[in-house]
Scaffold this motif. Structure first.
Motif, PDB file in Angstrom:
ATOM      1  N   LYS A 193       0.764  -1.128  -0.080  1.00 20.61           N
ATOM      2  CA  LYS A 193      -0.034  -0.035  -0.014  1.00 20.61           C
ATOM      3  C   LYS A 193       0.985   1.434   0.080  1.00 20.61           C
ATOM      4  N   LYS A 194       0.633   2.073  -1.046  1.00 20.15           N
ATOM      5  CA  LYS A 194       1.595   3.215  -1.061  1.00 20.15           C
ATOM      6  C   LYS A 194       0.821   4.414  -1.728  1.00 20.15           C
ATOM      7  N   VAL A 195       1.540   5.494  -1.783  1.00 21.33           N
ATOM      8  CA  VAL A 195       1.134   6.675  -2.329  1.00 21.33           C
ATOM      9  C   VAL A 195       2.473   7.309  -3.053  1.00 21.33           C
ATOM     10  N   PHE A 196       2.032   7.592  -4.365  1.00 23.26           N
ATOM     11  CA  PHE A 196       3.338   8.139  -5.297  1.00 23.26           C
ATOM     12  C   PHE A 196       2.702   9.316  -5.945  1.00 23.26           C
ATOM     13  N   ILE A 197       3.615  10.366  -5.491  1.00 17.28           N
ATOM     14  CA  ILE A 197       3.643  11.847  -5.851  1.00 17.28           C
ATOM     15  C   ILE A 197       4.780  12.207  -6.735  1.00 17.28           C
ATOM     16  N   ASN A 198       4.420  12.759  -7.711  1.00 16.67           N
ATOM     17  CA  ASN A 198       5.426  13.053  -8.655  1.00 16.67           C
ATOM     18  C   ASN A 198       6.363  12.306  -9.191  1.00 16.67           C
ATOM     19  N   ALA A 199       5.711  11.049  -9.365  1.00  8.67           N
ATOM     20  CA  ALA A 199       6.545   9.981  -9.938  1.00  8.67           C
ATOM     21  C   ALA A 199       7.184   9.999 -11.176  1.00  8.67           C
ATOM     22  N   GLN A 200       8.307   9.503 -11.145  1.00 10.22           N
ATOM     23  CA  GLN A 200       9.087   9.255 -12.849  1.00 10.22           C
ATOM     24  C   GLN A 200       9.588   7.815 -12.884  1.00 10.22           C
ATOM     25  N   ILE A 201       9.033   7.203 -13.754  1.00 12.62           N
ATOM     26  CA  ILE A 201       9.741   5.777 -14.198  1.00 12.62           C
ATOM     27  C   ILE A 201      10.975   6.085 -14.724  1.00 12.62           C
ATOM     28  N   LEU A 202      12.044   5.556 -13.785  1.00 11.38           N
ATOM     29  CA  LEU A 202      13.503   5.708 -14.452  1.00 11.38           C
ATOM     30  C   LEU A 202      13.802   4.620 -15.523  1.00 11.38           C
ATOM     31  N   GLU A 203      13.091   3.195 -15.305  1.00  9.50           N
ATOM     32  CA  GLU A 203      13.889   2.290 -15.962  1.00  9.50           C
ATOM     33  C   GLU A 203      12.709   1.004 -16.086  1.00  9.50           C
ATOM     34  N   GLU A 204      12.384   0.619 -16.934  1.00  7.96           N
ATOM     35  CA  GLU A 204      11.506  -0.607 -17.220  1.00  7.96           C
ATOM     36  C   GLU A 204      12.265  -1.774 -17.892  1.00  7.96           C
TER      37      GLU A 204
END
Length: 185
Positions: free
Chosen positions: A75-86
């Motif tokens: 259970k998490k909150v993500f603010i201003n997230a940026q995916i760095l790598e997939e």
């Protein structure tokens, strides 16, 4: 507070969301709490700002209801997230979306994701997730970039779903949670 969930066809769902300012006028703790409440009322495992009509880069996840061992307590909150790598192998899994009720389709995504984000206390994190945790994050992250899971489908699949999607946008769909539709006739 439970927000209505914006349905397919709502312009906010196709717009890239904007960053939240740390010392701005958004109470991220209250917003995250309201988003969890809204998500639980709709029996979801993730919810993004655009889905409640806010063009803000925030999403919440609680994948515990998926009943997978590695998702217990996720259970998490993500603010201003940026995916760095997939990374990792691409794999398919049937996805659904609270903004697109009663439609589920297989979506292919990479198995691992590395993401940088702030939590509701403005603490910064860079973490890696895999499997279903990565998939839930990728799905919700797409929302803050104005992408829906249907955008990942083939042209043929999209044509097959067109009538159902139009009906959703008109409010002609069974749902058991509060929704807001872009076209009501």
């Amino acid at each position: 507070m439970i927000y209505p969930i914006y349905a397919y066809g709502s312009p906010v769902l196709k717009k890239e969301a904007r960053d939240i300012e740390k010392d701005g006028d958004v109470d991220v703790k209250q917003l995250a709490e309201d988003m969890f409440e809204t998500m639980y009322a709709a029996s979801g495992v993730g919810l993004a700002g655009p889905q409640i009509g806010l063009d803000l880069r925030i999403f919440v996840v609680d994948a515990e209801p998926m009943d997978e061992e590695n998702l217990q307590g996720f259970k998490k909150v993500f603010i201003n997230a940026q995916i760095l790598e997939e990374t990792g192998d691409d794999w398919g899994f049937e996805e659904g979306c609270l903004s697109i009720p009663n439609i589920r389709e297989e979506v292919i995504r990479p198995e691992k994701v590395k993401i940088n984000y702030f939590d509701e206390n403005w603490e910064e994190h860079t973490e890696e997730f895999d499997g279903l945790a990565a998939r839930v994050i990728q799905h919700e992250y797409d929302h803050i970039d104005g992408i829906l899971f249907t955008d990942h489908l083939s042209a043929f699949k999209k044509r097959l779903l067109k009538g159902k999607l139009v009906n959703i946008s008109k409010g002609k769909v069974k749902h058991d949670y509060k929704m807001k539709f872009p076209v009501r006739k």
